[in-house]
Design a protein around this motif. Structure first.
Motif, PDB file in Angstrom:
ATOM      1  N   THR A 102      65.503  56.012  47.967  1.00  0.00           N
ATOM      2  CA  THR A 102      65.183  56.865  46.845  1.00  0.00           C
ATOM      3  C   THR A 102      63.807  56.456  46.336  1.00  0.00           C
ATOM      4  N   VAL A 103      63.272  57.198  45.399  1.00  0.00           N
ATOM      5  CA  VAL A 103      61.960  56.856  44.850  1.00  0.00           C
ATOM      6  C   VAL A 103      62.140  56.287  43.450  1.00  0.00           C
ATOM      7  N   GLU A 104      61.271  55.360  43.084  1.00  0.00           N
ATOM      8  CA  GLU A 104      61.253  54.845  41.724  1.00  0.00           C
ATOM      9  C   GLU A 104      59.821  54.803  41.226  1.00  0.00           C
ATOM     10  N   ARG A 105      59.673  55.138  39.969  1.00  0.00           N
ATOM     11  CA  ARG A 105      58.341  55.118  39.392  1.00  0.00           C
ATOM     12  C   ARG A 105      57.937  53.691  39.064  1.00  0.00           C
TER      13      ARG A 105
ATOM     14  N   PRO B  21      54.977  52.904  34.758  1.00  0.00           N
ATOM     15  CA  PRO B  21      55.327  54.169  34.094  1.00  0.00           C
ATOM     16  C   PRO B  21      54.401  54.556  32.958  1.00  0.00           C
TER      17      PRO B  21
ATOM     18  N   SER C  99      63.297  63.903  46.715  1.00  0.00           N
ATOM     19  CA  SER C  99      62.786  63.682  45.368  1.00  0.00           C
ATOM     20  C   SER C  99      62.344  64.992  44.749  1.00  0.00           C
TER      21      SER C  99
ATOM     22  N   LEU D  62      59.316  65.056  43.516  1.00  0.00           N
ATOM     23  CA  LEU D  62      57.883  64.802  43.444  1.00  0.00           C
ATOM     24  C   LEU D  62      57.109  65.864  44.211  1.00  0.00           C
TER      25      LEU D  62
ATOM     26  N   ASP E 204      52.440  61.297  43.019  1.00  0.00           N
ATOM     27  CA  ASP E 204      52.930  62.611  42.617  1.00  0.00           C
ATOM     28  C   ASP E 204      51.757  63.386  42.025  1.00  0.00           C
TER      29      ASP E 204
ATOM     30  N   GLY F  98      52.203  60.612  38.408  1.00  0.00           N
ATOM     31  CA  GLY F  98      52.889  59.327  38.455  1.00  0.00           C
ATOM     32  C   GLY F  98      52.722  58.631  39.789  1.00  0.00           C
TER      33      GLY F  98
ATOM     34  N   TYR G 219      54.698  56.077  42.569  1.00  0.00           N
ATOM     35  CA  TYR G 219      56.070  55.776  42.964  1.00  0.00           C
ATOM     36  C   TYR G 219      56.109  54.902  44.212  1.00  0.00           C
ATOM     37  N   ARG G 220      57.279  54.289  44.431  1.00  0.00           N
ATOM     38  CA  ARG G 220      57.575  53.555  45.660  1.00  0.00           C
ATOM     39  C   ARG G 220      58.924  54.014  46.208  1.00  0.00           C
TER      40      ARG G 220
ATOM     41  N   LEU H 177      67.636  62.151  37.922  1.00  0.00           N
ATOM     42  CA  LEU H 177      66.324  62.038  38.552  1.00  0.00           C
ATOM     43  C   LEU H 177      65.900  63.356  39.190  1.00  0.00           C
TER      44      LEU H 177
END
Length: 972
Positions: free
Chosen positions: A57-60, A63, A379, A381, A398, A402, A404-405, A515
């Motif tokens: 999954t992606v996480e910001r 932030p 995602s 994004l 994005d 933002g 992301y990883r 999300l």
């Protein structure tokens, strides 16, 4: 970007759900919801996904950092600082280990005259010594040599990094417009690689005909040596570039045949060059690029044939190593081969994604063969670019701003628990005979509904527990609680077993998991006892739909259950995710008995009052008492604005959100950028002239140019009439004739009802696109449905392809002209009875049949290939058809294509016309004789493919093909 395809025009991120709401509106407003007056919704079973969770999954990250339309990422050698380039030309530097705000390093618009967009950044391999950084940018569209690749020097004279604008040295230039590409990378060989797209919009494909033209830098990946300047330019051409010996070819070209190569990268271990190439109408492409290869555009879009009218460049066309259909991807973004430490299972994977659907894939290869291809993450994004940080870890940018990883997905596999039937979702107490909401689920009615081939819809909103939609003042937007669900049930007026009534066809569900917004479709069974989850790829369902105002008017349609990826192309963050759920579409219309917005406020759907100034203008396309322009703007907003807005993905520069003043929409008196369809003096909206308006044409046709692309296949005649009235009501330009007032339609309608296609053909040849539009509209006045169908069918049979859809809107899909496309059944063709006289006319006169360009029959045609005057004596019908469909299957060596390379490196191709003692005479595809001295021949190769192109029959009908075959068979 389209600069990235048609999906990538410069766009600002619109604020989520309701447009721009100034935070000052709420600065002094107290919370009013001490206790919710609605029942809590506690029955939801929409949790997780119907498929096993994807592995990542992606996480910001960072932030607090927000950019505006970032387009590229690079790491400064030596410092590890991140450099982020925005579309507007601002370049920022960021320390990822610090909480300090990004520093502005360069503002191209402040220093470069007419700067329009920036695309790429790359540091020189010896940056620590020379402080060189390369940037790419463009001037406004269609500027000659308006795309720039320049070198700048970066300094720290004032303590912070800064680009010295006076240090610019321009290295490469080519025309701006359309797909610019302009990704910059240094290869492991120290050479500098630059991408360029075809510079075109989507229609027509490759409008500049550069895809196979080595004389042009567009549609290529270039390779130059920036450290060894030539006498007249700041770079030199490496000696091993592949096309140095081809006359007039640009020596910079390393590979060619790309549509819009959006991001390239090199595998640091193997040196392989990877490229994401944004496709056209069907496919998104990933190439493993090699020296001197031809990647097909615009002869092909991946493996799909597109154009047979352009000359192929040197080399066989190379297939993509991976291609994704538009049911799962819409605008590919190239990535990187991963060798970081945090995701060990992805070591050696080329990781790339899609700008529109937000999907991310990983691929491994064994040379040009795929070893594995896996979807890694999904995602919301708009994935504009990837990067590799100073530690070798993957970065995702994005377009909304933002960073992301990827991270391993912690979600457990609950797919078996996901509801497969609508009755199991917890949205409804019962689903038969009528839908009854579960406690806490709210029905609502928007003022204006999207046109869906005549379907009507009911709507539900379900917020978990007693949660509300919350205003986030620090982010200037409304946010939904995790677990929110929207539902929309579509009913069609259909005939089934002799009974005509409204029937439930499909319930569309949009679920927010905290999300992502995840779309699903549930398809109702024939008895309407329940609806069942559709497959991810979607499906089709044949419906016999009737007109609610006259149930005797019926026709079959193929109802499309859209794939989840297709749904996500409209339900994007840029469009507010829940398309149509906004203040202007919920506030009371003048003919409404219930104010939906007030009802939602009373039920505490929002966590605070809705400001009055957001209710002042109301969408109401069906309200006859509303101003005409408001009705039209409502219609365009609900049907078109999810794409045609900033960040929406639409390929035209128009913006159609309802709140925009008309002068900001770019609709009126604006030249179209995506094709005119043969309309003289075309404008997107031509004041006073609906039949010169491309907007009107696109809504009127069911052919290739039809809009919207998704959601409908039938024309909304009432909506079309409203837009025609609106355009006609505008003051026209002085002195321009109004085709809608020309007196020609009545006579042609009479001929259409009484004549035949052959009798109408001379009249059809005299009609312009605008007149065809007017004539097709006039068929609406034919009250007898059978007569209207007959008239439309007559014209559809004789009209050119771009006109045919204007008449086929009155025909059921099975009644429309069926062209052969790319797949032909020879047995089915041969079973037909051909008309040799019609075939002769096709051979002699038709613009779509090109046999006479290379063959002669009597005095007609050009003598390149065999004379066909006696073909019928030696060939059967089967053999003639096979030679048309598969021209390279059996090649007469007398007419084999020979390619000669001369001692000086010139390439010549053609068939051998004659041989002399000291020379060889070839004849090329244009019938031109080329004399080549034998002493100049370095090498001669007999090609395995015929000079006759493939897929000549793609735009023909089956009857036209057999007419041509039987004409050729008659030549005795």
């Amino acid at each position: 970007m389209s600069e990235r395809s048609a999906s990538r025009f410069p766009r600002q991120r619109s604020l989520f759900l309701f447009g721009i709401l100034m935070s000052t509106i709420f600065g002094t407003v107290d919370q009013i919801h001490a206790e919710s007056p609605r029942e809590p919704w506690t029955t939801s079973r929409l949790i997780g996904s119907p498929e096993p969770p994807l592995p990542y999954t992606v996480e910001r990250i960072l932030p607090s950092v927000q950019f505006r339309n970032p387009v590229d990422f690079a790491v400064e050698p030596g410092t590890g600082l991140w450099f982020i380039l925005q579309l507007d030309g601002k370049l920022f530097c960021l320390d990822p280990s610090s909480e300090e705000a990004p520093i502005l390093v360069h503002d191209a618009r402040a220093t470069i005259d007419n700067h329009d967009k920036s695309y790429g950044i790359e540091f020189h391999p010896d940056y620590l010594k020379n402080q060189y950084v390369f940037l790419s940018y463009v001037l406004p569209t269609s500027t000659p040599d308006g795309t720039f690749v320049s070198r700048f020097r970066l300094h720290r004279d004032n303590g912070s990094p800064e680009i010295d604008p006076t240090s610019e040295e321009v290295f490469l230039r080519w025309p701006s417009g359309g797909h610019n590409g302009a990704c910059l990378k240094f290869g492991p060989d120290g050479m500098f690689y630059v991408t360029s797209g075809d510079g075109s919009g989507p229609f027509p494909p490759d409008s500049h005909d550069v895809g196979q033209n080595l004389k042009d830098l567009r549609s290529t990946i270039m390779r130059i040596d920036v450290d060894r300047p030539d006498e007249d330019k700041p770079y030199s051409i490496p000696d091993d570039n592949p096309f140095l010996d081809i006359p007039d070819a640009r020596p910079e070209v390393w590979a060619f045949g790309f549509r819009n190569p959006w991001k390239i990268s090199f595998d640091p271990e193997t040196g392989e060059l990877w490229c994401g190439d944004v496709g056209w109408e069907l496919w998104e492409l990933v190439f493993r690029v090699e020296r001197g290869e031809n990647y097909g555009w615009s002869i092909k879009e991946g493996s799909q044939p597109i154009r047979s009218d352009i000359v192929q460049g040197p080399g066989e066309i190379q297939p993509p190593i991976a291609e994704h259909p538009h049911t799962e991807a819409r605008s590919v973004t190239g990535g990187f081969v991963y060798y970081g430490q945090e995701l060990p299972d992805l070591t050696g994977h080329y990781i790339y994604g899609d700008y529109v659907t937000g999907k991310i894939w990983g691929i491994t290869n064994d040379g040009d063969k795929v070893a594995s291809l896996e979807e890694l993450a999904s995602s919301n994004l708009a994935i504009i670019t990837f990067g590799i940080d100073e530690r070798g870890e993957l970065i995702i940018l994005d377009y909304a701003g933002g960073i992301y990883r990827l991270k391993p997905n912690p979600q457990s596999d609950t797919s078996s628990q996901f509801p497969r039937q609508l009755s199991e979702t917890g949205l409804f107490q019962s689903v038969t005979p009528d839908l009854v909401n579960a406690p806490g689920v709210i029905s609502y009615s928007p003022n204006t509904q999207m046109w869906a081939d005549g379907a009507r819809a009911t709507y539900q909103l379900a917020l978990p527990g007693d949660d509300s939609i919350v205003w986030k003042q620090n982010r200037d937007r409304w946010e939904f609680p995790s677990g929110t669900v929207f539902a929309k049930t579509l009913e069609q007026f259909t005939e089934n077993d002799g009974e005509v009534r409204w029937r439930k066809i499909e319930t569309q569900v949009l679920h927010f998991d905290g999300l992502n917004w995840n779309p699903y479709s549930y398809v109702w069974d024939e008895q309407e006892t329940d609806a069942f989850l559709a497959p991810a790829e979607g499906s089709f369902r044949t419906l016999n739909v009737a007109n609610p105002e006259d149930s005797s008017l019926q026709r079959n349609i193929e109802w499309r259950i859209h794939s989840r990826a297709e749904c996500s192309t409209c339900h994007t963050p840029r469009a507010g995710n829940a398309v149509g759920f906004d203040f202007s579409n919920l506030a009371s219309a003048t003919n409404s008995t219930e104010n939906t917005l007030e009802k939602l406020v009373e039920l505490h759907v929002f966590d605070r009052p809705v400001p009055e100034n957001q209710r002042s203008r109301v969408m109401a396309a069906v309200d006859a008492t509303a101003p005409l322009e408001d009705r039209v703007r409502s219609y365009l907003a609900i049907n078109c604005a999810h794409c045609h807005r900033r960040e929406g993905g639409g390929t035209s520069p128009i913006e159609l959100p309802f709140h925009l003043p008309i002068e900001r929409t770019r609709l009126i008196d604006t030249a179209p950028t995506q094709g005119t369809f043969g309309i003289a003096g075309a404008r997107i909206v031509a004041p006073g002239h609906p039949y010169r308006s491309v907007l009107y044409y696109r809504l009127a046709t069911v052919g290739r140019g039809h809009m919207p692309h998704l959601g409908s296949q039938l024309t909304d005649e009432k909506g079309l009439a409203m837009i025609r009235e609106w355009i006609s009501s505008m003051p026209p330009e002085s002195g321009t004739p109004d085709v809608s007032k020309l007196e020609f339609t009545a006579n042609l309608i009479k001929q259409s009802l009484n004549g035949s296609p052959e009798q109408l053909a001379p009249d059809a040849a005299e009609l312009t696109t605008s007149k065809h539009l007017a004539l097709a509209d006039s068929f609406c006045s034919i009250e007898d449905a059978d007569l209207r169908t007959r008239a439309a069918s007559q014209w559809a049979q004789i009209a050119p392809a771009h006109i045919r859809g204007l008449y086929e809107r009155f025909l059921a899909p099975e009644e429309r002209v069926a062209t052969l496309g790319t797949s032909v059944d020879p047995d089915a063709i041969l079973a037909l009875q051909g008309d040799p006289e019609r075939g002769a006319e096709l051979f002699r006169l038709s613009e779509g049949i090109t046999c006479r360009n290379c063959h002669t029959v009597g005095m007609v045609g050009r003598e390149v290939g065999p004379d066909l005057s006696t073909l019928g004596k030696t060939r059967s019908r089967e053999e003639i058809l096979s030679s048309i469909l598969n021209p390279s299957e059996k090649i007469d060596q007398k007419y084999a294509l020979r390619t000669i390379e001369t001692v000086s490196g010139k390439i010549v191709s053609g068939v051998v016309h004659s041989e002399e003692k000291d020379s060889l005479i070839l004849k090329d595809a244009n019938g031109i004789q080329i004399r080549v001295p034998r002493s100049d021949i370095e090498a001669m190769v007999t090609q395995p493919r015929s000079m006759m192109p493939d897929l000549l029959t793609r735009e023909m009908t089956a009857q036209e093909l057999i007419d041509l075959v039987d004409y050729l068979k008659s030549l005795q």
